[in-house]
Design a protein around this motif. Structure first.
Motif, PDB file in Angstrom:
ATOM      1  N   LEU A  24      13.583-134.717   9.565  1.00 46.24           N
ATOM      2  CA  LEU A  24      13.763-133.445   9.503  1.00 46.24           C
ATOM      3  C   LEU A  24      15.313-133.161  10.070  1.00 46.24           C
ATOM      4  CD1 LEU A  24      10.887-132.302  11.823  1.00 46.24           C
ATOM      5  CD2 LEU A  24      10.998-132.294   9.420  1.00 46.24           C
TER       6      LEU A  24
ATOM      7  N   PHE B 279      10.123-132.090   3.948  1.00 50.09           N
ATOM      8  CA  PHE B 279      10.465-131.356   5.227  1.00 50.09           C
ATOM      9  C   PHE B 279       9.075-130.929   5.785  1.00 50.09           C
ATOM     10  CE2 PHE B 279      11.518-127.937   7.959  1.00 50.09           C
ATOM     11  CZ  PHE B 279      12.480-128.636   8.884  1.00 50.09           C
TER      12      PHE B 279
ATOM     13  N   SER C  21      15.885-128.121  13.408  1.00 54.06           N
ATOM     14  CA  SER C  21      15.482-128.732  11.967  1.00 54.06           C
ATOM     15  C   SER C  21      15.360-127.777  11.098  1.00 54.06           C
ATOM     16  CB  SER C  21      14.626-129.760  12.079  1.00 54.06           C
ATOM     17  OG  SER C  21      13.338-129.304  12.377  1.00 54.06           O
ATOM     18  N   THR C  22      14.625-126.557  11.265  1.00 53.02           N
ATOM     19  CA  THR C  22      14.288-125.734  10.638  1.00 53.02           C
ATOM     20  C   THR C  22      15.473-124.952  10.147  1.00 53.02           C
ATOM     21  OG1 THR C  22      12.179-125.418  11.499  1.00 53.02           O
ATOM     22  CG2 THR C  22      12.825-123.407   9.883  1.00 53.02           C
TER      23      THR C  22
ATOM     24  N   LEU D 213      18.815-126.257  10.377  1.00 53.45           N
ATOM     25  CA  LEU D 213      19.595-126.846   9.469  1.00 53.45           C
ATOM     26  C   LEU D 213      19.082-126.980   8.019  1.00 53.45           C
ATOM     27  CD1 LEU D 213      19.957-130.372  11.541  1.00 53.45           C
ATOM     28  CD2 LEU D 213      21.633-128.868  10.618  1.00 53.45           C
ATOM     29  N   MET D 214      17.713-126.865   7.760  1.00 53.77           N
ATOM     30  CA  MET D 214      16.949-126.854   6.272  1.00 53.77           C
ATOM     31  C   MET D 214      17.775-125.564   5.694  1.00 53.77           C
ATOM     32  SD  MET D 214      15.326-128.979   4.522  1.00 53.77           S
ATOM     33  CE  MET D 214      14.490-129.129   2.935  1.00 53.77           C
TER      34      MET D 214
ATOM     35  N   ALA E 103      21.248-125.544   4.935  1.00 57.87           N
ATOM     36  CA  ALA E 103      21.642-126.382   3.996  1.00 57.87           C
ATOM     37  C   ALA E 103      21.066-125.586   2.369  1.00 57.87           C
ATOM     38  CB  ALA E 103      21.009-127.889   3.768  1.00 57.87           C
TER      39      ALA E 103
END
Lengths: 224, 174
Positions: free
Chosen positions: A106, A138, B8-9, B11-12, B15
């Motif tokens: 993640l 993810f 994490s969300t 970061l995604m 990106a």
């Protein structure tokens, strides 16, 4: 339980170990071993030589090295996760290894991979396939973590993690298909595109088949 | 857990946004990577004059690859172009100056500017020395020989100074 049923169950477990887990373990370790030369930061490796233009970008370079490091960690840690013996006898190993896998995917693996998909080899559809894979990897890992840590729904956790691992294994299956098609004499770019699509959708399909067979009894109870 | 999931969300999404931005910049500048390996020189021409940093690295990379490819046939050709005279035991030049120049004027040495300068210095020194010998009388040569004899003789170790020796020598000659 009937002795014949027990014998059949043991035989099925043995065959699964022989024809699935042993090749998967071997190929996973081989993949990790093959990533080691990249950590010497040499630029004369064919993968980097081909992407010299991208390598000049510091962001891409950072993403590349962190992605392969994350990939090696998550492939190695995932090998422990599907062992029923570890799950029953050494639950703490399963929990720690699972946390490492989730954190690496993640926070590092999926975001860096997602960035690199924009510059992936192939045409528009191959890049789209890579993007889809990164997003689904993810999402499935996210769901797998949430269902276990927050919802305590371990059946759903298991199924989501099977999907996540199927996406992680595309790194291995892609190379296997690529070698097979190369030996069949296919053109490089056709081989690349077909191997990519088959590895992503083939793995997703296999994961769904495994989930279906594992949840068959549960689905029957719902119907009844 | 909540912060971890949010991070994490984020970061995604970051990106994805940065990747799309970077890709659009590459398309705008004409520096989008071409994976066609067969037309390397064409790719170098395509990249040159667009994004300076990327085009420079790409051009250097392509030039290095082309040079590497050229090196191999050159080595093979040099092997096939060898002649029997290359292995003969021909007499080297016996003259000291010719031998010195012959050694200095090797192909590797000529590439180095310092070595080339050293060769020039040596040549001028030799020519100056020759002209000096031609113009002067024989007397300095004799003087030189006398001093050498005094310095390296195997006789008794000298206990008097050089000036004393010179005065004695000059008085005896007189």
């Amino acid at each position: 339980m009937h002795s014949r049923t027990l014998a059949a169950k043991k035989a099925r477990q043995g065959l699964t170990l022989l024809f699935f887990w042993l090749p998967v373990i071997f190929l996973s370790l081989l993949l990790v071993y093959n990533t080691l030369p990249y950590f010497s930061f040499r630029t004369d490796l064919s993968f980097i030589e081909e992407r010299a233009v991208l390598y000049a970008k510091s962001v891409w370079r950072f993403c590349f090295y962190t992605h392969i490091a994350a990939g090696a960690i998550c492939i190695s840690s995932a090998l422990l996760q599907f062992s029923s013996w570890i799950l029953k006898k050494r639950k703490s190993v399963h929990v720690i290894s699972g946390k490492i896998y989730t954190m690496v995917v993640l926070m590092i693996g999926a975001p860096t991979g997602f960035y690199m998909t924009f510059f992936a080899k192939g045409g528009f559809w191959e890049r789209a396939c890579f993007m889809l894979m990164a997003i689904f990897w993810f999402y499935s890992t996210y769901k797998g973590f949430v269902t276990a840590a927050r919802d305590k729904n371990f059946l759903a956790h298991k199924f989501w993690m099977i999907r996540s691992y199927a996406m992680a294994l595309t790194a291995i299956t892609f190379r296997v298909y690529h070698i097979v098609f190369y030996l069949l004499g296919w053109d490089h770019f056709d081989n690349y595109a077909v191997s990519l699509w088959i590895s992503v959708f083939g793995n997703a399909l296999i994961a769904e088949v495994i989930i279906y067979y594992q949840s068959r009894n549960y689905l029957q109870t719902l119907i009844a | 857990m909540k912060y971890f999931l949010i991070t994490s969300t984020f970061l995604m999404i970051a990106a994805g946004i940065y990747g799309a931005f970077d890709l659009s910049m590459d398309i705008r500048n004409g520096t989008l990577i071409q994976y066609d390996n067969e037309s390397e020189t064409q790719a170098a021409e395509f990249f040159s004059g667009k994004n300076p940093s990327v085009s420079k690295s790409n051009t250097i990379h392509v030039a290095q690859k082309v040079e590497k490819k050229k090196e191999k046939p050159a080595l093979v050709n040099s092997f096939f172009n060898l002649e029997i005279s290359d292995f003969s035991r021909a007499m080297p030049p016996m003259d000291y100056n010719a031998l010195l120049l012959d050694n200095l004027a090797q192909p590797d040495s000529l590439k180095n500017e310092d070595v080339a300068a050293a060769i020039n210095d040596t040549l001028t020194a030799i020519s100056e020395n020759k002209s000096a010998r031609a113009t002067d009388s024989l007397a300095p040569a004799k003087e030189e020989r006398r001093f050498k004899f005094a310095l390296y003789s195997r006789g008794k170790p000298r206990t008097v100074s050089r000036t004393a020796v010179d005065t004695i020598h000059s008085s005896t000659q007189k």
